[in-house]
Enzyme design. Structure first.
Site, mmCIF file in Angstrom:
data_model
loop_
_atom_site.group_PDB
_atom_site.id
_atom_site.type_symbol
_atom_site.label_atom_id
_atom_site.label_comp_id
_atom_site.label_asym_id
_atom_site.label_seq_id
_atom_site.Cartn_x
_atom_site.Cartn_y
_atom_site.Cartn_z
ATOM 1 N N LYS A 1 -14.456 -45.016 49.580
ATOM 2 C CA LYS A 1 -13.371 -44.215 50.142
ATOM 3 C C LYS A 1 -13.791 -43.835 51.571
ATOM 4 O O LYS A 1 -14.605 -42.937 51.770
ATOM 5 C CB LYS A 1 -13.121 -42.980 49.281
ATOM 6 N N GLY B 1 -21.155 -36.050 54.662
ATOM 7 C CA GLY B 1 -20.118 -35.221 55.256
ATOM 8 C C GLY B 1 -20.514 -33.761 55.296
ATOM 9 O O GLY B 1 -21.699 -33.425 55.416
ATOM 10 N N SER B 2 -19.529 -32.893 55.146
ATOM 11 C CA SER B 2 -19.749 -31.464 55.341
ATOM 12 C C SER B 2 -20.238 -30.776 54.069
ATOM 13 O O SER B 2 -20.020 -31.254 52.952
ATOM 14 C CB SER B 2 -18.449 -30.797 55.797
ATOM 15 N N THR C 1 -17.291 -29.654 51.592
ATOM 16 C CA THR C 1 -16.778 -30.776 50.800
ATOM 17 C C THR C 1 -17.790 -31.187 49.735
ATOM 18 O O THR C 1 -17.420 -31.500 48.594
ATOM 19 C CB THR C 1 -16.447 -31.968 51.713
ATOM 20 N N ALA C 2 -19.070 -31.173 50.093
ATOM 21 C CA ALA C 2 -20.114 -31.529 49.123
ATOM 22 C C ALA C 2 -20.116 -30.584 47.933
ATOM 23 O O ALA C 2 -20.329 -31.007 46.787
ATOM 24 C CB ALA C 2 -21.478 -31.515 49.803
ATOM 25 N N GLU D 1 -25.738 -36.416 51.770
ATOM 26 C CA GLU D 1 -26.321 -36.295 53.118
ATOM 27 C C GLU D 1 -25.343 -35.478 53.926
ATOM 28 O O GLU D 1 -24.240 -35.918 54.228
ATOM 29 C CB GLU D 1 -26.547 -37.684 53.723
ATOM 30 N N CYS E 1 -25.101 -36.504 62.950
ATOM 31 C CA CYS E 1 -25.675 -35.492 62.067
ATOM 32 C C CYS E 1 -27.126 -35.188 62.407
ATOM 33 O O CYS E 1 -27.603 -34.068 62.242
ATOM 34 C CB CYS E 1 -25.555 -35.938 60.612
ATOM 35 N N GLU F 1 -23.282 -25.768 62.336
ATOM 36 C CA GLU F 1 -23.136 -27.094 62.929
ATOM 37 C C GLU F 1 -21.819 -27.186 63.694
ATOM 38 O O GLU F 1 -20.749 -26.935 63.140
ATOM 39 C CB GLU F 1 -23.178 -28.165 61.839
#
Length: 487
Positions: free
Chosen positions: A181, A234-235, A238-239, A256, A289, A384
Site C-alpha cells: 500500500k 511513517g509517523s 499512524t504506527a 520505522e 527520516c 519532528e
C-alpha cells in the site's frame, strides 16, 4: 489508451490496483497532485475494505506455491525484477520526481539504482542464508527460515519506490507474498513496479498493489486475520493505530518511524567536513527520516561553524527538481507545508532566531531554515518537522553533548564529528540511536541492521535481520544416531 491510464513525460501508468495478477478498478478515485507546480497528474483508483480483502485473499492463495518455490528460482525472479528496473531507470526517475518533488538527478544517479540493488542484494543474501548447526548433548540443532505468509507493507511518500522495495524485496525473497500500500501522495511508481514484476515472471498474487487512504483501506489491511507480517514506515501516530489494529491477531510488526536526530560537532572536528554534511541535511527538502536536524556544536567553534554553514547554505539553489542545477525541490503537499511553517512561526514567536530562511517561497517551496536560541524542551527541538528546518544548540563538554543528543523521545540516528577516536568511541557508546555515523553521513549497507529506538521504531531490518522478521525462524533438534527401519 485506457480511461485508467495516465502519462507522465510520455510514460504510461495504470491507475488501477494490481490484485491477483490483474488490474482492478474502484468506483471512487482520488487526485494525485504534483508538488512541483500543484497540477493534477491524474485520478487514482481509491481502494476500500473490499479491495483490501481481495488483495489479501490473492496473496493468501498465491502463498503456498511461492513459499515452496526453491530459493534459487525465487532469487532468479528477483534478479529479473532488478533487470526490469534498470531498463526503466529514466522512466521511473521522471515519474517519481513529478509525483513527489525529489530531485531528478538524485533519482537517476542514486535512488533508482538502489531500487534495483535492493532486489539483487536480498536475492543473493537468500542464497547464502544459513546458520551453522550446533550440538546439544549429542543432539543436532538446525536453524531454518520458513516463509511466514502474506505481508502488508505500508510505505511513505518521501522515497516511495526505494523504501517500498526495501520491504518488498526481502519479503519476496523470504517466500512471503505481499500486499503493498503506497502513500496516497506518491502512488505512481508502485504501479509501475507491479508491471515490472509481472514482466519478470513473478507469479500472479505474489505481489499486489492497492492504493487509497489509510483510514479507508489501511485499517482493513492491518486488521486482517490472514496477514502474518506488517511493515510500516511513517509517523508515530499512524504506527500506534496500526499496532492497535494488528494486536487483535498478534500480527508481528516492524515499524520505522520518525526521527529528531542529533548532529554533534566537537571543537577538534574537521569543520569543513562537518559544515558540508550539515548542509546536506536539507536534502530532499528536509523530508528524510534520518536527517540530523538538531545541530549540536561545541561552544568554542560554534561561531565559526555557523559562519561557514550560512555561507555554504547560501549557495543552495531551490526550484524545479527536474532542473539539474537545483539542490532543493518542493515539499510534498500543502498540508505538509502548513505544518512546517507552523513549527517555524511558533518557534520564532517563542524566541528562536532564524539565521537563514524562516519563510515560505512560492508554491510548495520552503526556504532552507536554521534556527538558533532554542530551548531543549521547546517544540521545535522535540518534535519532528520533516522539512528543511534545522536547529543549532551549543554545548561545553561531552557530558552536555550526550545529554542534549539523547534529550528527545526519538532515537533513529546520530552523527558525530570529532578528530579524537577515543572520544568518538565514548560518545557513540552512550548515544541512543539505531544508526550512528562518525565523520560521515548516510553511508548505508543493506547487510547492516536498520531501525530506531524509543519512538523511532520497533525492530530491525537489513541482511539476516530482514529474514528474521519476514520468516518464522525454526530450530529443529535431532537425536543422535539410532534410527530404526520400521519398513
Amino acid at each position: 489508451m485506457s480511461e485508467h491510464t495516465i502519462t507522465v513525460a510520455g510514460v504510461a501508468i495504470d491507475t488501477r490496483h494490481w490484485i491477483g495478477g490483474e488490474r482492478v478498478a474502484s468506483t471512487q478515485t482520488f487526485p494525485d497532485v504534483s508538488p512541483i507546480d500543484g497540477s493534477t497528474i491524474g485520478d487514482i483508483c481509491r481502494g476500500t475494505a473490499m479491495e483490501a480483502a481481495a488483495a489479501v485473499a490473492a496473496a493468501k492463495a498465491a502463498f503456498p506455491a511461492w513459499a515452496a518455490t526453491p530459493r534459487a528460482e525465487r532469487a532468479r525472479i528477483l534478479h529479473a525484477i532488478a533487470d526490469g528496473v534498470e531498463k526503466r531507470i529514466e522512466e521511473l526517475a521522471i515519474v517519481e520526481t513529478t509525483d513527489n518533488g525529489a530531485l531528478l538527478r538524485s533519482h537517476r544517479r542514486g535512488v533508482m539504482p538502489r531500487v534495483a540493488h535492493n532486489f539483487r542484494f536480498f536475492a543473493d543474501w537468500l542464497l547464502s542464508l544459513e546458520h551453522e548447526d550446533f550440538e546439544t548433548r549429542g543432539h543436532t540443532n538446525h536453524v531454518s527460515w520458513d516463509p511466514a505468509g502474506p505481508c502488508v507493507l505500508i510505505t511513505p511518500w518521501n522515497a516511495p519506490l526505494m523504501l517500498a522495495t526495501w520491504k518488498v524485496a526481502p519479503a519476496l525473497a523470504a517466500g512471503d507474498t505481499v500486499v503493498l500500500k503506497p502513500a496516497e501522495w506518491s502512488p505512481l511508481t508502485a504501479s509501475l513496479l507491479a508491471d515490472i514484476a509481472a514482466e519478470a515472471g513473478l507469479p500472479a498474487g505474489v505481489l499486489n498493489v492497492v492504493q487509497g487512504y489509510g483510514s479507508e483501506i489501511g485499517d482493513a489491511l492491518t486488521s486482517h486475520p490472514d496477514v502474518r507480517r506488517i511493515s510500516f514506515t511513517g509517523s508515530v501516530p499512524t504506527a500506534k493505530r496500526i499496532a492497535e489494529s494488528a494486536a487483535a491477531n498478534l500480527t508481528p510488526l516492524s515499524l520505522e518511524l520518525g526521527g529528531k536526530s542529533p548532529l554533534l560537532v566537537f571543537a577538534d572536528a574537521d569543520l569543513d567536513l562537518a559544515v558540508d554534511l550539515a548542509v546536506e541535511q536539507y536534502d530532499n527538502a528536509g523530508q528524510v527520516c534520518l536527517a540530523g536536524t538538531r545541530l549540536l556544536v561545541e561552544e568554542a567553534v560554534a561561531e565559526e561553524f555557523t559562519r561557514r554553514f550560512v555561507q555554504k547554505a547560501s549557495t543552495l539553489k531551490q526550484g524545479d527538481p527536474r532542473d539539474e542545477a537545483i539542490d532543493i525541490g518542493p515539499n510534498i503537499h500543502p498540508r505538509q507545508l502548513e505544518k512546517i511553517d507552523g513549527f517555524v512561526q511558533r518557534a520564532v514567536a517563542a524566541g528562536a532566531r532564524a539565521v537563514i530562511g524562516g519563510q515560505r517561497g512560492d508554491g510548495q517551496y520552503y526556504a532552507p531554515t536554521l534556527l538558533t536560541d532554542v530551548a531543549q524542551d521547546s517544540e521545535i527541538v522535540q518534535e519532528e518537522v520533516f522539512g528543511p528546518v534545522l536547529t543549532l544548540q551549543t554545548f561545553t563538554d561531552e557530558e552536555e553533548a550526550v545529554r542534549l543528543a539523547n534529550g528527545t523521545r526519538f532515537g533513529l540516528a546520530a552523527t558525530v564529528f570529532t578528530g579524537d577516536p577515543d572520544r568518538a568511541e565514548r560518545v557513540t557508546a552512550r548515544l541512543v540511536a539505531g544508526t550512528v555515523w562518525v565523520n560521515c553521513f548516510f553511508v548505508r549497507d543493506l547487510q547492516a541492521p536498520f531501525g530506531g529506538s524509543r519512538l523511532s521504531g520497533v525492530g530491525r531490518e537489513g541482511g539476516t535481520w530482514s529474514f528474521d522478521f519476514y520468516c518464522d525462524v525454526k530450530n529443529t533438534v535431532t537425536a543422535p544416531s539410532g534410527w530404526r527401519n520400521h519398513g
